[in-house]
Design a protein around this motif. Structure first.
Motif, PDB file in Angstrom:
ATOM      1  N   UNK A 142       0.797  -1.205  -0.010  1.00 24.18           N
ATOM      2  CA  UNK A 142       0.130   0.175   0.045  1.00 24.18           C
ATOM      3  C   UNK A 142       0.717   1.303  -0.008  1.00 24.18           C
ATOM      4  N   UNK A 201       2.123   2.190  -3.544  1.00 26.94           N
ATOM      5  CA  UNK A 201       1.087   2.694  -4.168  1.00 26.94           C
ATOM      6  C   UNK A 201       1.147   4.474  -3.954  1.00 26.94           C
ATOM      7  N   UNK A 214      -3.313   9.878  -8.520  1.00 25.18           N
ATOM      8  CA  UNK A 214      -3.886   9.794  -7.417  1.00 25.18           C
ATOM      9  C   UNK A 214      -3.501   8.515  -7.067  1.00 25.18           C
ATOM     10  N   UNK A 215      -3.371   7.949  -5.629  1.00 28.36           N
ATOM     11  CA  UNK A 215      -3.374   6.329  -5.548  1.00 28.36           C
ATOM     12  C   UNK A 215      -4.483   5.425  -6.115  1.00 28.36           C
ATOM     13  N   UNK A 216      -5.638   6.246  -6.158  1.00 29.01           N
ATOM     14  CA  UNK A 216      -6.740   5.511  -6.688  1.00 29.01           C
ATOM     15  C   UNK A 216      -6.335   5.111  -8.224  1.00 29.01           C
ATOM     16  N   UNK A 217      -5.709   5.968  -9.074  1.00 31.73           N
ATOM     17  CA  UNK A 217      -5.547   5.722 -10.283  1.00 31.73           C
ATOM     18  C   UNK A 217      -4.455   4.656 -10.512  1.00 31.73           C
ATOM     19  N   UNK A 277      -4.172   2.225  -8.536  1.00 31.56           N
ATOM     20  CA  UNK A 277      -4.892   0.982  -7.945  1.00 31.56           C
ATOM     21  C   UNK A 277      -5.656   0.609  -9.092  1.00 31.56           C
ATOM     22  N   UNK A 278      -6.373   1.476  -9.907  1.00 38.11           N
ATOM     23  CA  UNK A 278      -7.251   1.103 -10.829  1.00 38.11           C
ATOM     24  C   UNK A 278      -6.621   0.467 -12.096  1.00 38.11           C
ATOM     25  N   UNK A 291      -5.070  -3.169 -10.393  1.00 39.99           N
ATOM     26  CA  UNK A 291      -6.142  -3.988 -10.069  1.00 39.99           C
ATOM     27  C   UNK A 291      -6.619  -4.651 -11.376  1.00 39.99           C
ATOM     28  N   UNK A 292      -6.399  -4.197 -12.476  1.00 42.65           N
ATOM     29  CA  UNK A 292      -7.031  -4.769 -13.658  1.00 42.65           C
ATOM     30  C   UNK A 292      -6.171  -6.044 -14.274  1.00 42.65           C
ATOM     31  N   UNK A 338     -10.109  12.093  -9.138  1.00 43.71           N
ATOM     32  CA  UNK A 338      -9.662  10.668  -9.298  1.00 43.71           C
ATOM     33  C   UNK A 338      -9.549  10.140  -8.197  1.00 43.71           C
ATOM     34  N   UNK A 339     -10.645  10.108  -7.605  1.00 40.83           N
ATOM     35  CA  UNK A 339     -10.968   9.247  -6.144  1.00 40.83           C
ATOM     36  C   UNK A 339     -11.819   8.113  -6.559  1.00 40.83           C
ATOM     37  N   UNK A 364     -12.548   5.019  -8.488  1.00 46.21           N
ATOM     38  CA  UNK A 364     -11.827   4.143  -9.707  1.00 46.21           C
ATOM     39  C   UNK A 364     -12.564   2.632  -9.776  1.00 46.21           C
ATOM     40  N   UNK A 365     -12.014   2.249 -10.798  1.00 43.41           N
ATOM     41  CA  UNK A 365     -12.428   0.682 -10.817  1.00 43.41           C
ATOM     42  C   UNK A 365     -11.291  -0.408 -10.331  1.00 43.41           C
ATOM     43  N   UNK A 406     -10.374  -4.275 -10.628  1.00 40.48           N
ATOM     44  CA  UNK A 406     -10.650  -5.597 -11.269  1.00 40.48           C
ATOM     45  C   UNK A 406     -10.977  -5.431 -12.852  1.00 40.48           C
ATOM     46  N   UNK A 407     -11.762  -6.387 -13.195  1.00 37.82           N
ATOM     47  CA  UNK A 407     -12.289  -6.511 -14.770  1.00 37.82           C
ATOM     48  C   UNK A 407     -13.220  -7.211 -14.934  1.00 37.82           C
ATOM     49  N   UNK A 454     -10.237   5.417  -4.054  1.00 36.88           N
ATOM     50  CA  UNK A 454      -8.986   5.234  -3.936  1.00 36.88           C
ATOM     51  C   UNK A 454      -8.715   3.749  -3.708  1.00 36.88           C
ATOM     52  N   UNK A 455      -7.619   3.378  -2.864  1.00 39.31           N
ATOM     53  CA  UNK A 455      -7.236   2.024  -2.773  1.00 39.31           C
ATOM     54  C   UNK A 455      -8.262   1.353  -1.832  1.00 39.31           C
ATOM     55  N   UNK A 460       1.028  19.456  -6.501  1.00 34.61           N
ATOM     56  CA  UNK A 460       0.919  18.441  -7.280  1.00 34.61           C
ATOM     57  C   UNK A 460       0.839  18.660  -8.713  1.00 34.61           C
TER      58      UNK A 460
END
Lengths: 149, 878
Positions: free
Chosen positions: A35, A38, A48-51, A53-54, A57-58, B153-154, B156-157, B159-160, B169-170, B408
């Motif tokens: 974590x 990331x 962003x950390x979410x990007x 992870x997005x 995680x794919x 960008x909070x 997100x997806x 998996x797939x 986020x994460x 940033x």
């Protein structure tokens, strides 16, 4: 850790689509994507950390939980017909792991995956980067015992 | 242009557009659930598939992702596609709880779904937004909105394929993932899977009322959805200056109006306790006491604080009340603490003290120079605009000792020491002059005093500026070149103004813009962001001790004209400013104060002394929504209506005069401030007959030349930017296009030398404290801290400290820390961050650990603004 992650990021710094490469190197280094990593990658790449992870995680081969070894049992159609379910059951019972989980001692992570290209010797599994075919539940457990050190 | 045929009809299409765009433009409606941005289709729902006929074959393609080609024959609703659409919808209906656009499509295709009562899961943990995964059809509109439209960008997806999920986020809570709670995901959701928590149980029809947001100076138009006398939810209005954008405060920050703690009846303090009384009794008592004090000590023993949170009409009446009914110029408001130096500094250079450009034209800037503004937190809708522009290719220079969110996105982040802005800006000008990057034609034709400027900036070599500011010389040079060689907009806020050198800071920024010709053009200018919804208007209306409405000086000939319109004399001696009033109260020179909608007991510097001053008064009247820290010290408290409960106008940061509409009726016996002031004035001998804010505005138009052409009718849809001199005048989006409002029509360079702040760090107090806002709270928290959700997100104060300093002091994240200055000490939680070493930051919202206990009230000599941004402190663990 920050130091090492930074070195990895800098190694990729002259490439455009570098996130995947960075993630691969991090997984090679630590065995999974921590974590903390990331967050550091996100900050350095100004995303962003979410990007992160997005994207990560794919791909099912990126992992987010710490484990010494990763078992990936193939449950593609060929392996399935040849009894992969029994292999999975045996591993779950032996190590007390759930699908997608990590054994209590942190030794093994178990993942069920689709086709690893070993249709020549089903059922098959990967342990880290090594592949094993023509498995029976007993043989699978024997192989794993070799990783217990 | 190319030609395509849709359903047998020949249509001219633009090369490069999609089939869906061409169809919609020609009134052919193709269903689509996942489409959010027409130019960036997601293509996940499959509903927009159309049939393309070619000579040799027929194909079925997604209309949202397929570009038109010359001669294309398209059928949008053939039976087989309609059948397939029906099947898709049936499958969606079977697996999901439905609402929103999906429900509308189901109705259109005649699909009946049995309504099931589903218990909603709360996901992820957060105070405002409900997500029902059962209703989510994985269209990813929310993900695209959060990322590409709002640049957050909070969402997100993870998996797939069929197992794909939407996470924050994460896989964090929304708060931890950095959610801005702008609510754009709710607006994007086609099925009602995302919804405001307050809207879930709403049944029956809701009334929509559009008014202006009660918070910052951006002046967003917000649609409030109301049932009975209660607001149910709120959304950004697409036609406002915000273009449908919204932030946490605008979207969810209305609940304070329904707070149990609202004042509902007038209060008089008897034997140290507040007693509820009738309006008549309270007003009679206030009028009588003010009369007594005026008779005993003279009119100048009374002072009034007007409010940047009240309407133009109310500010106008307040200063008129103080000047003509009481008979003193002792009237000021909190702009003294935020942008007094802007008014003085910009006036000096440009001849007008307001934001030069418009929010909308900032979208055309090539470079943003953001200095002393945490834009994404304090003015979030403009912050989003900057983030978007940067993603589109604009460059950003951020000058801030803190590692603010915009850093940033920055090409260059200048982390200068607090209080060294003049040196930094002079250093940039030095580079521009040295490399001959100035706009010499502009300097020649539109300005005067260039030689004097050259002389001053000559001494500010990058090496010297590096020593003063702590910014590496190369960064100073890079920033100067980047700024000078583009269409650049300066954006600043309190980090520039709240200094003893505030006027010098502002004037230096104006010099920089003049030097490079970045004034009077689209996408450029000097743009102070105003912190309160009507701080611009409160100044325009003359709630200032030295200026009458329209920034007319007390000794100007036009002051006689105002006397004539008012039919009464105006005192001509300038009155006291905010901080001077407090000093005078402490000395016993000011005996009574009338404070409308301000909370100086928390907001003003050297707080303990302010409280002492207020306690020293013989009589204090406070008019507010809540029993604020200041109101608790009052003799009489008058309950006021909130801006959502009244009519009038606010003037936003870009000088746009905007109309308020009443969303709900005032709670209890609360009354609009204009009504209260009128009642008091008439009890003290005036005969004012204003029946509504509109009556007052008509008088304002006569008095204030900049507002002359603005009428309530003209601003029903969208406000007009002053100056607007007659009813045909369209308003002024950009100031100083052809000439400056100075006697010569030229701007005047006003160079300043760098002077160190009033207090510098030393051995005893080795750290520099700077203060500011957080995203989650507003000002002294009078409104936002009344709301549970906001307190959940940001429950208490903190001190931001660099990891190096924390290590040196043995402080860990979350430790209790005592922060002490020469004025006092407070306890706060430590928050280790990437702030500049040697600098610490504390937000000023929290009365129980008030940053202003530590700040000092040293004043800028010209604007009388206190130095809230620099104080020497020391820290230790509790």
């Amino acid at each position: 850790m920050e130091e090492r992650i930074r070195e990895i990021i800098l190694k990729h710094s002259d490439r455009d689509a570098k996130l995947l490469g960075i993630l691969h190197d991090i997984q090679d280094e630590f065995g999974y994507i921590p974590r903390e990593a990331i967050d550091i990658v996100a900050e350095w790449l100004s995303i962003s950390p979410g990007e992160v992870y997005d994207t990560a995680s794919f791909y099912s081969f990126f992992r987010f939980k710490k484990a010494k070894h990763v078992i990936r049992v193939c449950n593609g159609i060929v392996c399935n017909l040849k009894g992969s379910e029994e292999i999975i059951r045996a591993i779950k019972e032996r190590y007390g792991i759930k699908e997608g989980g990590v054994s209590e001692d942190g030794l093994f992570a178990l993942e069920i995956v689709e086709c690893i290209g070993r249709c020549d010797g089903p059922p098959a599994m990967l342990v880290d980067d090594d592949s094993y075919g023509n498995l029976t539940p007993q043989r699978a457990l024997e192989i794993l015992r070799g990783y217990e050190e | 242009m190319i030609t395509i045929t849709i359903n047998g009809k020949s249509i001219a299409a633009n090369p490069g557009e999609t089939i869906l765009q061409a169809a919609r433009r020609n009134g052919v409606e193709i269903p689509a659930l996942c489409l959010m941005m027409e130019d960036r289709p997601i293509g996940s729902c499959g509903l927009c598939v159309v049939k393309i006929l070619r000579e040799d074959r027929t194909s079925y393609v997604r209309a949202c992702t397929t570009k038109v080609e010359d001669g294309m024959l398209i059928e949008t609703h053939p039976p087989e596609i309609e059948e397939a659409r029906k099947t898709i919808l049936e499958l969606l209906a079977e697996e999901h709880e439905v609402g929103g656009e999906l429900q509308a499509l189901l109705d259109r295709y005649g699909i009946n779904v049995e309504r099931r009562e589903v218990i909603r899961e709360e996901w992820p943990e957060n105070p405002f937004i409900f997500f029902n995964p059962k209703a989510c059809i994985s269209c990813f509109r929310c993900v695209q909105t959060c990322g590409e439209i709002k640049e957050n960008h909070v969402l997100v997806r993870r998996g797939r394929g069929a197992r794909i999920e939407i996470v924050a986020g994460v896989n964090d809570s929304l708060k931890d993932a950095g959610c801005a709670f702008c609510g754009a995901c709710i607006d994007a959701c086609p099925t009602g899977a995302l919804i405001e928590k307050t809207a879930i149980r709403a049944k029956g029809p809701l009334k929509k009322v559009t008014t202006i947001c009660p918070y910052c100076g951006v002046g967003c138009a917000i649609d409030y959805f109301v049932q009975g006398n209660r607001i149910v939810y709120a959304r950004g209005n697409p036609e406002g200056v915000n273009r449908g954008d919204d932030c946490l405060k605008g979207r969810f920050g209305w609940e304070f109006v329904h707070s149990e703690e609202r004042l509902k009846r007038p209060l008089i303090k008897r034997d140290g306790k507040f007693v509820e009384v009738s309006w008549d009794e309270a007003l009679d008592y206030v009028a009588q006491r003010l009369r007594e004090i005026r008779e005993k000590y003279g009119a100048d023993s009374i002072a009034g604080l007007s409010s940047a949170k009240c309407t133009n009409e109310e500010n106008y009446l307040f200063q008129k009340f103080m000047r003509t009914v009481i008979g003193t110029n002792n009237v000021d408001h909190c702009a003294r603490l935020c942008h007094a130096s802007t008014v003085v500094g910009l006036f000096k250079v440009f001849g007008s003290g307001a934001m030069t450009n418009s929010i909308e034209d900032l979208m055309t800037s090539e470079v943003f120079f953001v200095i002393g503004s945490n834009t994404t937190h304090a003015h979030p809708v403009i912050g989003t605009l900057i983030k978007r522009a940067v993603k589109r290719g604009a460059k950003l220079i951020v000058a801030d000792p803190r590692n603010i969110e915009l850093a940033r996105y920055a090409t260059i982040h200048l982390r200068h020491r607090p209080g060294t802005d003049v040196a930094l800006i002079n250093g940039m000008m030095h580079v521009i002059v040295k490399y001959r990057l100035a706009d010499y034609k502009f300097v020649e034709e539109r300005t005067e005093g260039f030689e004097k400027l050259k002389e001053v900036v000559e001494k500010y070599t990058p090496e010297r500026v590096e020593r003063i500011t702590g910014v590496p010389r190369d960064d100073i040079i890079r920033a100067a070149i980047l700024y000078a060689t583009h269409r650049s907009a300066i954006i600043y806020a309190m980090g520039i103004t709240q200094h003893t050198s505030g006027t010098a800071n502002v004037a230096s920024l104006a010099n920089l813009a003049l030097l490079t010709g970045n004034v009077g053009k689209e996408g450029s200018g000097v743009n102070p962001l105003r912190g309160q919804n009507n701080v611009q208007g409160a100044g325009d209306m003359g709630a200032l001790p030295n200026l009458l409405p329209g920034y007319v000086r007390l000794d100007a000939p036009y002051a006689d004209e105002i006397e004539r319109i008012w039919g009464t004399k105006i005192p001509r001696e300038p009155g006291l400013t905010v901080v001077e009033m407090m000093h005078a109260a402490l000395k016993g020179k000011i005996k009574a104060m009338y404070i409308m909608g301000e909370n100086p007991a928390v907001s003003d510097p050297d707080r303990s002394r302010v409280i002492e001053s207020l306690k020293n008064l013989e009589f204090l009247v406070v008019q507010d929504l809540f029993l604020s820290e200041t109101a608790q010290l009052a003799d009489v408290v008058l309950p006021a209506a909130s801006s959502l409960e009244k009519e009038g106008t606010f003037t936003n940061t870009e000088r746009r005069v905007q109309l308020l509409r009443r969303v709900i009726e005032p709670v209890g016996e609360a009354k609009p401030d204009w009504w209260i002031i009128t009642q008091l004035a008439n009890r003290m001998g005036a005969s004012w007959s204003y029946g509504s804010p509109k009556d007052i505005f008509e008088e304002i138009r006569k008095v204030v030349p900049q507002y002359r052409g603005i009428t309530y009718k003209r601003i029903e849809k969208l406000g007009i930017q002053w100056p607007c001199t007659d009813e045909e005048h369209p308003g002024t989006p950009i100031l100083h296009v052809d000439r400056f409002p100075t006697p010569t029509g030229l701007a005047r360079f006003a160079p300043y030398e760098y002077k160190p702040p009033a207090e510098e760090s030393d051995e005893e107090y080795p750290y520099i404290l700077t203060t500011g806002r957080t995203y989650e709270h507003f000002h002294t928290g009078t409104l936002t801290r009344k709301m549970e959700g906001f307190n959940e997100l940001m429950p208490e104060a903190f001190v931001e400290i660099s990891s190096d300093d924390a290590e040196k002091l043995g402080i860990k994240n979350g430790d209790c820390v005592v922060v002490e200055s020469r004025r006092g000490a407070i306890r706060v939680k430590a928050k280790i961050s990437k702030i500049k070493k040697g600098v610490v930051f504390i937000p000023f919202h929290f009365a129980e650990s008030a940053a202003n206990t530590l700040t000092l009230d040293a004043l800028d000599p010209e604007a009388k603004i206190p130095e809230l941004k620099v104080a020497a402190v020391r820290l230790k663990r509790c």
